[in-house]
Design a protein around this motif. Structure first.
Motif, PDB file in Angstrom:
ATOM      1  N   SER A 364      98.170  22.455   7.987  1.00  0.00           N
ATOM      2  CA  SER A 364      98.191  21.257   8.819  1.00  0.00           C
ATOM      3  C   SER A 364      98.441  20.044   7.937  1.00  0.00           C
ATOM      4  O   SER A 364      97.764  19.869   6.901  1.00  0.00           O
ATOM      5  CB  SER A 364      96.864  21.072   9.564  1.00  0.00           C
ATOM      6  N   ASP A 365      99.429  19.232   8.322  1.00  0.00           N
ATOM      7  CA  ASP A 365      99.757  18.016   7.573  1.00  0.00           C
ATOM      8  C   ASP A 365      99.966  18.299   6.093  1.00  0.00           C
ATOM      9  O   ASP A 365      99.536  17.519   5.217  1.00  0.00           O
ATOM     10  CB  ASP A 365      98.656  16.962   7.760  1.00  0.00           C
ATOM     11  N   GLY A 366     100.615  19.424   5.796  1.00  0.00           N
ATOM     12  CA  GLY A 366     100.947  19.739   4.417  1.00  0.00           C
ATOM     13  C   GLY A 366      99.807  20.276   3.589  1.00  0.00           C
ATOM     14  O   GLY A 366      99.950  20.436   2.365  1.00  0.00           O
ATOM     15  N   VAL A 367      98.670  20.593   4.241  1.00  0.00           N
ATOM     16  CA  VAL A 367      97.495  21.100   3.519  1.00  0.00           C
ATOM     17  C   VAL A 367      97.095  22.447   4.108  1.00  0.00           C
ATOM     18  O   VAL A 367      97.115  22.634   5.336  1.00  0.00           O
ATOM     19  CB  VAL A 367      96.315  20.111   3.610  1.00  0.00           C
ATOM     20  N   VAL A 368      96.702  23.367   3.239  1.00  0.00           N
ATOM     21  CA  VAL A 368      96.309  24.697   3.689  1.00  0.00           C
ATOM     22  C   VAL A 368      94.963  24.615   4.399  1.00  0.00           C
ATOM     23  O   VAL A 368      93.951  24.216   3.797  1.00  0.00           O
ATOM     24  CB  VAL A 368      96.226  25.694   2.510  1.00  0.00           C
ATOM     25  N   ASP A 369      94.937  24.991   5.674  1.00  0.00           N
ATOM     26  CA  ASP A 369      93.681  25.054   6.427  1.00  0.00           C
ATOM     27  C   ASP A 369      92.911  26.319   6.066  1.00  0.00           C
ATOM     28  O   ASP A 369      91.724  26.261   5.719  1.00  0.00           O
ATOM     29  CB  ASP A 369      93.957  25.059   7.935  1.00  0.00           C
ATOM     30  N   GLN A 370      93.588  27.447   6.193  1.00  0.00           N
ATOM     31  CA  GLN A 370      92.938  28.725   5.906  1.00  0.00           C
ATOM     32  C   GLN A 370      93.980  29.736   5.473  1.00  0.00           C
ATOM     33  O   GLN A 370      95.037  29.864   6.092  1.00  0.00           O
ATOM     34  CB  GLN A 370      92.177  29.267   7.121  1.00  0.00           C
ATOM     35  N   ALA A 371      93.657  30.442   4.409  1.00  0.00           N
ATOM     36  CA  ALA A 371      94.514  31.522   3.937  1.00  0.00           C
ATOM     37  C   ALA A 371      93.767  32.839   4.066  1.00  0.00           C
ATOM     38  O   ALA A 371      92.633  32.963   3.601  1.00  0.00           O
ATOM     39  CB  ALA A 371      94.901  31.289   2.474  1.00  0.00           C
ATOM     40  N   PRO A 396      97.236  21.171  -1.245  1.00  0.00           N
ATOM     41  CA  PRO A 396      98.565  20.887  -0.689  1.00  0.00           C
ATOM     42  C   PRO A 396      99.417  22.163  -0.674  1.00  0.00           C
ATOM     43  O   PRO A 396      99.358  22.964  -1.614  1.00  0.00           O
ATOM     44  CB  PRO A 396      99.143  19.851  -1.664  1.00  0.00           C
ATOM     45  N   TRP A 397     100.173  22.339   0.406  1.00  0.00           N
ATOM     46  CA  TRP A 397     101.022  23.531   0.539  1.00  0.00           C
ATOM     47  C   TRP A 397     102.333  23.269  -0.213  1.00  0.00           C
ATOM     48  O   TRP A 397     103.370  22.933   0.347  1.00  0.00           O
ATOM     49  CB  TRP A 397     101.257  23.824   2.003  1.00  0.00           C
ATOM     50  N   THR A 398     102.239  23.426  -1.540  1.00  0.00           N
ATOM     51  CA  THR A 398     103.372  23.170  -2.420  1.00  0.00           C
ATOM     52  C   THR A 398     103.584  24.355  -3.345  1.00  0.00           C
ATOM     53  O   THR A 398     102.699  25.213  -3.511  1.00  0.00           O
ATOM     54  CB  THR A 398     103.129  21.923  -3.284  1.00  0.00           C
ATOM     55  N   ARG A 399     104.749  24.387  -3.974  1.00  0.00           N
ATOM     56  CA  ARG A 399     105.032  25.475  -4.908  1.00  0.00           C
ATOM     57  C   ARG A 399     104.091  25.421  -6.108  1.00  0.00           C
ATOM     58  O   ARG A 399     103.712  26.463  -6.651  1.00  0.00           O
ATOM     59  CB  ARG A 399     106.487  25.411  -5.369  1.00  0.00           C
ATOM     60  N   LEU A 434     103.375  36.336  -2.801  1.00  0.00           N
ATOM     61  CA  LEU A 434     102.837  35.048  -2.365  1.00  0.00           C
ATOM     62  C   LEU A 434     103.918  33.971  -2.464  1.00  0.00           C
ATOM     63  O   LEU A 434     104.090  33.152  -1.542  1.00  0.00           O
ATOM     64  CB  LEU A 434     101.626  34.657  -3.208  1.00  0.00           C
ATOM     65  N   GLU A 435     104.665  33.986  -3.547  1.00  0.00           N
ATOM     66  CA  GLU A 435     105.742  33.007  -3.696  1.00  0.00           C
ATOM     67  C   GLU A 435     106.829  33.247  -2.649  1.00  0.00           C
ATOM     68  O   GLU A 435     107.409  32.308  -2.110  1.00  0.00           O
ATOM     69  CB  GLU A 435     106.330  33.079  -5.103  1.00  0.00           C
ATOM     70  N   ARG A 436     107.087  34.520  -2.351  1.00  0.00           N
ATOM     71  CA  ARG A 436     108.063  34.839  -1.309  1.00  0.00           C
ATOM     72  C   ARG A 436     107.620  34.260   0.033  1.00  0.00           C
ATOM     73  O   ARG A 436     108.442  33.693   0.770  1.00  0.00           O
ATOM     74  CB  ARG A 436     108.242  36.355  -1.201  1.00  0.00           C
ATOM     75  N   TYR A 437     106.337  34.392   0.346  1.00  0.00           N
ATOM     76  CA  TYR A 437     105.826  33.853   1.608  1.00  0.00           C
ATOM     77  C   TYR A 437     106.057  32.348   1.661  1.00  0.00           C
ATOM     78  O   TYR A 437     106.500  31.806   2.687  1.00  0.00           O
ATOM     79  CB  TYR A 437     104.335  34.168   1.739  1.00  0.00           C
ATOM     80  N   PHE A 438     105.757  31.666   0.559  1.00  0.00           N
ATOM     81  CA  PHE A 438     105.938  30.217   0.534  1.00  0.00           C
ATOM     82  C   PHE A 438     107.404  29.848   0.730  1.00  0.00           C
ATOM     83  O   PHE A 438     107.742  28.962   1.531  1.00  0.00           O
ATOM     84  CB  PHE A 438     105.423  29.641  -0.788  1.00  0.00           C
TER      85      PHE A 438
END
Length: 453
Positions: A364-371, A396-399, A434-438
């Motif tokens: 949400s809004d570029g931040v991981v809520d739950q993994a 933050p949902w970043t590389r 994990l990188e593939r998912y991103f």
């Protein structure tokens, strides 16, 4: 056991049947119907394929790992019964002749029966329908052409079988979960047989004595699929083809993984409950279900309990299930699809996973809520990557976040080396997934079937 079924249109009544006698052996040795071939004797090659019809319609099944009691009340067609009463060729048989679909002929009866079954059901995805049949000499192109050529012809009346009425259910062939609970309480040491795609090999390859045996295939209330606004629930006896169909629109990546991990014949028999209950560390369902926050529903007698699926797997070969207790269903919350299920195996289709990684990461809004991340093939049980999840949650949902979290895999897993993959390969692949998912989430093409040279 005393069982009744149809064989090529004729009623067969058998008394005192050995519960682990396979249909293939009985056809060849007792009935002299040798058109059905034994190839691998483990459900991989399709040479033993027959058509079985029940209330759900006509299905192609592997007779080598199909026990006779599983046929009670059903109709069986072998290659000898594909042609008509006066020798008329079935349309797929004629097409195989016309289009040169056979050379040595050993695999041909299995191909023909897979095609008869798909022709009866109207299925036209021939590459998928025939993926469980291996041919060593003809090549698949003329066989696929024959399957396509048969599409325009109607289903012959002589193969339109109906299930047969049978006497009252026998104790070891219960017809409901209530009957199953009662008989299993009386025989808690019994072997439960769902689809026999795993247990069948205990007999054909390990020559194990499974007595006593309880068959679950007549428990119709365990075959229910329930989809509501809040929950998706699969009864333990839902076969994998039905599960894949139900998930196609809800979680397409999971549905595609189901398509890959077994042939049509195996998926017609294999069940979601059996895949969970056998506790395999390389079973492909548990990682995906764990990533979806699944709950396992267990029953013993009249007592029921529900636990998070990941808690069912205690250690290699050990599950949280007491004698006389069985899997009744598995459920998970209805949710926006964020699931990706990545199966890594030597063969792309129908192979045991070296690594199966499943990711369900909400942002949400570029931040991981739950993994929620779970793997098969990385430990003695299907296992969550809890340290990796912690490294992602709230970030933050970043590389950069993903690459930092990849280091945490070393704290979550110490995989083994075996014939399928080395420990190093497994660990590096798990990180790469994990990188593939991103990257896929960012719109990049990562599927090997879609990436262009």
């Amino acid at each position: 056991m005393n069982i009744t079924f149809l064989l090529n249109g004729e009623t067969v009544e058998l008394a005192d049947v050995d519960p682990t006698a396979t249909l293939l052996d009985w056809l060849r040795e007792d009935r002299g119907l040798t058109g059905t071939k034994e190839g691998c004797n483990e459900g991989d090659c399709g040479a033993c394929t027959v058509m079985v019809t029940d209330e759900g319609g006509a299905k192609a099944l592997n007779s080598c790992i199909l026990f006779l009691p599983q046929l009670h009340g059903k109709a069986v067609r072998t290659v000898e019964g594909a042609s008509g009463p006066n020798g008329e060729a079935h349309p797929v048989q004629q097409a195989m002749v016309d289009l040169h679909g056979s050379q040595c002929g050993f695999c041909t009866p299995g191909f023909v029966m897979s095609m008869v079954a798909s022709h009866s059901s109207g299925a036209k995805d021939h590459d998928t329908q025939l993926a469980g049949n291996l041919c060593r000499c003809t090549g698949y192109a003329p066989i696929i052409r024959a399957a396509k050529a048969a599409e325009e012809h109607p289903v012959p009346v002589w193969v339109k079988d109906e299930p047969v009425s049978t006497p009252a259910t026998m104790p070891m062939l219960p017809s409901s979960s209530d009957e199953l609970a009662a008989v299993y309480a009386e025989h808690p040491d019994a072997t439960l047989v769902a689809g026999a795609t795993d247990v069948g090999l205990w007999v054909t390859k390990q020559l194990r004595d499974l007595d006593p045996v309880i068959f679950l295939n007549r428990c119709d209330d365990l075959k229910e699929v329930t989809i509501t606004d809040d929950e998706i629930r699969f009864g333990a006896m839902v076969d994998m083809n039905r599960m894949g169909e139900a998930l196609t629109d809800l979680h397409p990546s999971y549905a595609e993984m189901i398509r890959r991990y077994a042939s049509v014949q195996v998926r017609h028999a294999a069940t979601v409950g059996g895949n969970i209950a056998n506790g395999s560390p390389i079973g492909d369902n548990p990682p995906a279900l764990i990533a979806l926050n699944a709950t396992l529903h267990l029953r013993k007698g009249n007592d029921r309990r529900s636990i998070p699926l990941e808690e069912f797997f205690i250690d290699y070969g050990k599950q949280d299930r007491s004698p006389g207790e069985f899997v009744e269903a598995v459920s998970f919350p209805r949710q926006t699809d964020r699931l990706k299920a990545y199966k890594i195996s030597k063969r792309f289709d129908q192979d045991i996973s070296a690594v199966c990684g499943c990711f369900n990461i909400t942002v949400s809004d570029g931040v991981v809520d739950q993994a929620r991340i779970a793997y098969g093939g990385m430990a003695g049980v299907p296992k969550r990557a809890s340290h990796v999840e912690a490294a992602l949650n709230g970030k933050p949902w970043t590389r950069e976040t993903v690459q930092t979290a990849m280091v945490a895999f070393d704290d979550d897993f110490t995989p083994m080396t075996d014939m399928r993959a080395s420990a190093t390969y497994r660990l590096e692949t798990a990180k790469a997934l994990l990188e593939r998912y991103f990257l896929e989430d960012q719109g990049h093409v990562t599927n090997v079937l879609e990436v262009s040279a």
